[in-house]
Motif scaffolding. Sequence first.
Motif, PDB file in Angstrom:
ATOM      1  N   ASP A  36       0.835  -1.200   0.000  1.00 15.01           N
ATOM      2  CA  ASP A  36       0.000   0.000   0.000  1.00 15.01           C
ATOM      3  C   ASP A  36       0.873   1.255   0.000  1.00 15.01           C
ATOM      4  O   ASP A  36       0.628   2.213  -0.759  1.00 15.01           O
ATOM      5  N   LEU A  37       1.910   1.256   0.839  1.00 18.52           N
ATOM      6  CA  LEU A  37       2.815   2.403   0.893  1.00 18.52           C
ATOM      7  C   LEU A  37       3.553   2.583  -0.435  1.00 18.52           C
ATOM      8  O   LEU A  37       3.742   3.710  -0.902  1.00 18.52           O
ATOM      9  N   ALA A  38       3.969   1.485  -1.038  1.00 19.35           N
ATOM     10  CA  ALA A  38       4.673   1.569  -2.325  1.00 19.35           C
ATOM     11  C   ALA A  38       3.807   2.260  -3.370  1.00 19.35           C
ATOM     12  O   ALA A  38       4.289   3.116  -4.135  1.00 19.35           O
ATOM     13  N   LEU A  39       2.533   1.915  -3.405  1.00 18.16           N
ATOM     14  CA  LEU A  39       1.614   2.540  -4.361  1.00 18.16           C
ATOM     15  C   LEU A  39       1.433   4.022  -4.070  1.00 18.16           C
ATOM     16  O   LEU A  39       1.438   4.855  -4.994  1.00 18.16           O
ATOM     17  N   LYS A  40       1.263   4.363  -2.796  1.00 20.42           N
ATOM     18  CA  LYS A  40       1.066   5.772  -2.427  1.00 20.42           C
ATOM     19  C   LYS A  40       2.308   6.598  -2.751  1.00 20.42           C
ATOM     20  O   LYS A  40       2.216   7.714  -3.280  1.00 20.42           O
ATOM     21  N   ILE A  41       3.474   6.059  -2.431  1.00 22.16           N
ATOM     22  CA  ILE A  41       4.724   6.783  -2.680  1.00 22.16           C
ATOM     23  C   ILE A  41       4.957   6.935  -4.177  1.00 22.16           C
ATOM     24  O   ILE A  41       5.328   8.012  -4.664  1.00 22.16           O
ATOM     25  N   SER A  42       4.725   5.872  -4.917  1.00 20.50           N
ATOM     26  CA  SER A  42       4.879   5.931  -6.370  1.00 20.50           C
ATOM     27  C   SER A  42       3.965   6.985  -6.978  1.00 20.50           C
ATOM     28  O   SER A  42       4.338   7.673  -7.935  1.00 20.50           O
ATOM     29  N   GLY A  43       2.768   7.138  -6.403  1.00 17.85           N
ATOM     30  CA  GLY A  43       1.821   8.122  -6.911  1.00 17.85           C
ATOM     31  C   GLY A  43       2.271   9.555  -6.722  1.00 17.85           C
ATOM     32  O   GLY A  43       1.775  10.457  -7.396  1.00 17.85           O
ATOM     33  N   ILE A  44       3.222   9.769  -5.830  1.00 12.04           N
ATOM     34  CA  ILE A  44       3.745  11.115  -5.573  1.00 12.04           C
ATOM     35  C   ILE A  44       5.009  11.388  -6.381  1.00 12.04           C
ATOM     36  O   ILE A  44       5.217  12.488  -6.898  1.00 12.04           O
ATOM     37  N   LEU A  45       5.854  10.375  -6.513  1.00 12.86           N
ATOM     38  CA  LEU A  45       7.150  10.540  -7.177  1.00 12.86           C
ATOM     39  C   LEU A  45       7.006  10.660  -8.693  1.00 12.86           C
ATOM     40  O   LEU A  45       5.945  10.404  -9.260  1.00 12.86           O
ATOM     41  N   THR A  46       8.098  11.035  -9.348  1.00 10.99           N
ATOM     42  CA  THR A  46       8.145  11.041 -10.804  1.00 10.99           C
ATOM     43  C   THR A  46       8.729   9.717 -11.290  1.00 10.99           C
ATOM     44  O   THR A  46       9.311   8.950 -10.512  1.00 10.99           O
ATOM     45  N   GLU A  47       8.613   9.480 -12.559  1.00 11.58           N
ATOM     46  CA  GLU A  47       9.118   8.221 -13.127  1.00 11.58           C
ATOM     47  C   GLU A  47      10.642   8.148 -13.084  1.00 11.58           C
ATOM     48  O   GLU A  47      11.217   7.070 -13.239  1.00 11.58           O
ATOM     49  N   ASP A  48      11.307   9.266 -12.826  1.00 14.45           N
ATOM     50  CA  ASP A  48      12.766   9.270 -12.740  1.00 14.45           C
ATOM     51  C   ASP A  48      13.276   8.842 -11.368  1.00 14.45           C
ATOM     52  O   ASP A  48      14.471   8.606 -11.193  1.00 14.45           O
ATOM     53  N   ASP A  49      12.383   8.787 -10.393  1.00 19.24           N
ATOM     54  CA  ASP A  49      12.783   8.476  -9.022  1.00 19.24           C
ATOM     55  C   ASP A  49      12.757   6.975  -8.761  1.00 19.24           C
ATOM     56  O   ASP A  49      12.110   6.213  -9.470  1.00 19.24           O
ATOM     57  N   THR A  50      13.469   6.586  -7.708  1.00 12.84           N
ATOM     58  CA  THR A  50      13.616   5.172  -7.357  1.00 12.84           C
ATOM     59  C   THR A  50      12.957   4.881  -6.020  1.00 12.84           C
ATOM     60  O   THR A  50      13.052   5.678  -5.081  1.00 12.84           O
ATOM     61  N   ILE A  51      12.295   3.747  -5.935  1.00 10.11           N
ATOM     62  CA  ILE A  51      11.762   3.259  -4.656  1.00 10.11           C
ATOM     63  C   ILE A  51      12.674   2.150  -4.158  1.00 10.11           C
ATOM     64  O   ILE A  51      12.862   1.130  -4.817  1.00 10.11           O
ATOM     65  N   ASP A  52      13.265   2.381  -3.005  1.00  7.16           N
ATOM     66  CA  ASP A  52      14.116   1.391  -2.341  1.00  7.16           C
ATOM     67  C   ASP A  52      13.186   0.429  -1.600  1.00  7.16           C
ATOM     68  O   ASP A  52      12.629   0.757  -0.559  1.00  7.16           O
ATOM     69  N   ALA A  53      13.007  -0.766  -2.176  1.00  2.00           N
ATOM     70  CA  ALA A  53      11.929  -1.653  -1.726  1.00  2.00           C
ATOM     71  C   ALA A  53      12.288  -2.529  -0.538  1.00  2.00           C
ATOM     72  O   ALA A  53      11.392  -3.075   0.123  1.00  2.00           O
ATOM     73  N   GLY A  54      13.578  -2.723  -0.257  1.00  2.00           N
ATOM     74  CA  GLY A  54      13.888  -3.567   0.888  1.00  2.00           C
ATOM     75  C   GLY A  54      15.263  -4.196   0.837  1.00  2.00           C
ATOM     76  O   GLY A  54      16.109  -3.860   0.004  1.00  2.00           O
ATOM     77  N   PHE A  55      15.445  -5.161   1.726  1.00  2.00           N
ATOM     78  CA  PHE A  55      16.728  -5.838   1.935  1.00  2.00           C
ATOM     79  C   PHE A  55      16.435  -7.342   1.856  1.00  2.00           C
ATOM     80  O   PHE A  55      16.034  -7.964   2.846  1.00  2.00           O
ATOM     81  N   PRO A  56      16.576  -7.949   0.686  1.00  2.00           N
ATOM     82  CA  PRO A  56      16.126  -9.332   0.487  1.00  2.00           C
ATOM     83  C   PRO A  56      16.661 -10.351   1.484  1.00  2.00           C
ATOM     84  O   PRO A  56      15.981 -11.329   1.794  1.00  2.00           O
ATOM     85  N   ILE A  57      17.867 -10.138   2.001  1.00  2.00           N
ATOM     86  CA  ILE A  57      18.454 -11.116   2.901  1.00  2.00           C
ATOM     87  C   ILE A  57      17.689 -11.214   4.223  1.00  2.00           C
ATOM     88  O   ILE A  57      17.829 -12.183   4.974  1.00  2.00           O
ATOM     89  N   VAL A  58      16.826 -10.234   4.505  1.00  2.00           N
ATOM     90  CA  VAL A  58      16.114 -10.195   5.793  1.00  2.00           C
ATOM     91  C   VAL A  58      15.270 -11.448   5.997  1.00  2.00           C
ATOM     92  O   VAL A  58      15.295 -12.058   7.074  1.00  2.00           O
ATOM     93  N   SER A  59      14.481 -11.834   4.970  1.00  2.00           N
ATOM     94  CA  SER A  59      13.596 -12.989   5.136  1.00  2.00           C
ATOM     95  C   SER A  59      12.954 -13.373   3.810  1.00  2.00           C
ATOM     96  O   SER A  59      12.986 -12.606   2.842  1.00  2.00           O
ATOM     97  N   GLU A  60      12.342 -14.541   3.800  1.00  2.00           N
ATOM     98  CA  GLU A  60      11.572 -14.974   2.634  1.00  2.00           C
ATOM     99  C   GLU A  60      10.369 -14.055   2.417  1.00  2.00           C
ATOM    100  O   GLU A  60       9.986 -13.774   1.276  1.00  2.00           O
ATOM    101  N   LEU A  61       9.769 -13.585   3.516  1.00  2.00           N
ATOM    102  CA  LEU A  61       8.637 -12.669   3.393  1.00  2.00           C
ATOM    103  C   LEU A  61       9.062 -11.360   2.741  1.00  2.00           C
ATOM    104  O   LEU A  61       8.312 -10.782   1.946  1.00  2.00           O
TER     105      LEU A  61
END
Length: 398
Positions: A36-61
């Motif tokens: 939900d947050l990813a969608l809201k943040i993406s809706g504010i940013l421009t297409e040139d910006d990056t969303i740092d989605a996470g740290f995969p090593i943390v967990s399977e989830l």
Amino acid sequence: MFNDEYYKNKIFLEETTLRDGEQAPKVNYSMDEKIDLALKISGILTEDDTIDAGFPIVSELEIKTIKEICKIVKKNNISVISRMKMGDIDLSYEALKDTKKRKIVLMTPTSPQHRVHKLNMSKEEVLNLTLESIRYSRKYFDQIEVGFEDGTRTEPEFLYTLMEAVIKEGVDTVTVADTLGCMTPIEIGEKFGGIQNNVSNFDKLKYFGIHCHNDMGLALANSLEAVKYGVNKIGCAFNGLGERTGNVATEELLLLFMLKGDIIRNINSDKYAYDKIIECSKLVSKYSGIEIQKTKAVIGDFCYLHESGIHQDGILKNKETYQLFDPKRVGYYGEIFSIGKHSGSNGLKKRLIELGVDIDKINFNKYFIEFKNLFEKYKIITDQQLLELASEYKIRGV
């Protein structure tokens, strides 16, 4: 810096609410909340910006969540952070393989404190491991960023050597992190000016980033100072969330783009959805469980409230006297007057009218005196008390 107007005249955001924001103490988003947050943040940013989605090593989830984000967020680049380990890099690809706009950020600890105590490596070993990690990542990723963790406490000469080697290896995105939030703008100028002047292939960079923490309350000031020295990418998070005291607050950067475009030059300035800022901020607060400080710039409850009688009177005459901008531009639609001890007669009259009181039918002069006297007993006067007082001072026979 890369000789292209596209890169020289924009400031790109690396929005890290989902990753560094979740590293704030006691913050734990559910998968649905993070999406939900990813969608809201993406809706504010421009297409040139990056969303740092996470740290995969943390967990399977974590991996599963990043995968879901990749399915629904198509506008932005999606990045993940990785240690310089082949297993981490493999997991990073696994998390991002469903999106074409994927980027890996290789976290390279560079300071003597990190090399000695965390990695137990020499400078040469850190350099070699960094280059090996870049080469290994290339089989999965076209976009590779190298982030110098604790870069601001790294010896200048080693920082120059490492950056030159990384750029020579074909990496066009480098970020220097003020991981402990220990720098001042003067020191940032020296550090980043030194990089700009001493890295021989600096002009090959497309993105030169800074990622500041706010331990001394200087994250935003340090980031803006770095822009003078070629930085065109800033790490940030909504509500300033992040490790310890957090990161540069996304909403504060956005406000600068909106109001100070002549100084903070960003040709993307007119592309941000500024009117969604407060909505997104409240959602981050809800999901993180961290309340927003009432006086927090841009998003705090008190940002757009005026209690002083002088201020209230000025705004009633012309809003520009004490309002920097229309709060609706960032999505604020609440009250702008707070009735309290310092309120004047005009502000109080306005509130009474809003409550349905006919000012001409009360003895307002006596009402106003008694209103002030109430603050000897109460810290706050409620609307109900205002109405009861109006009834008490109603002019009989009118």
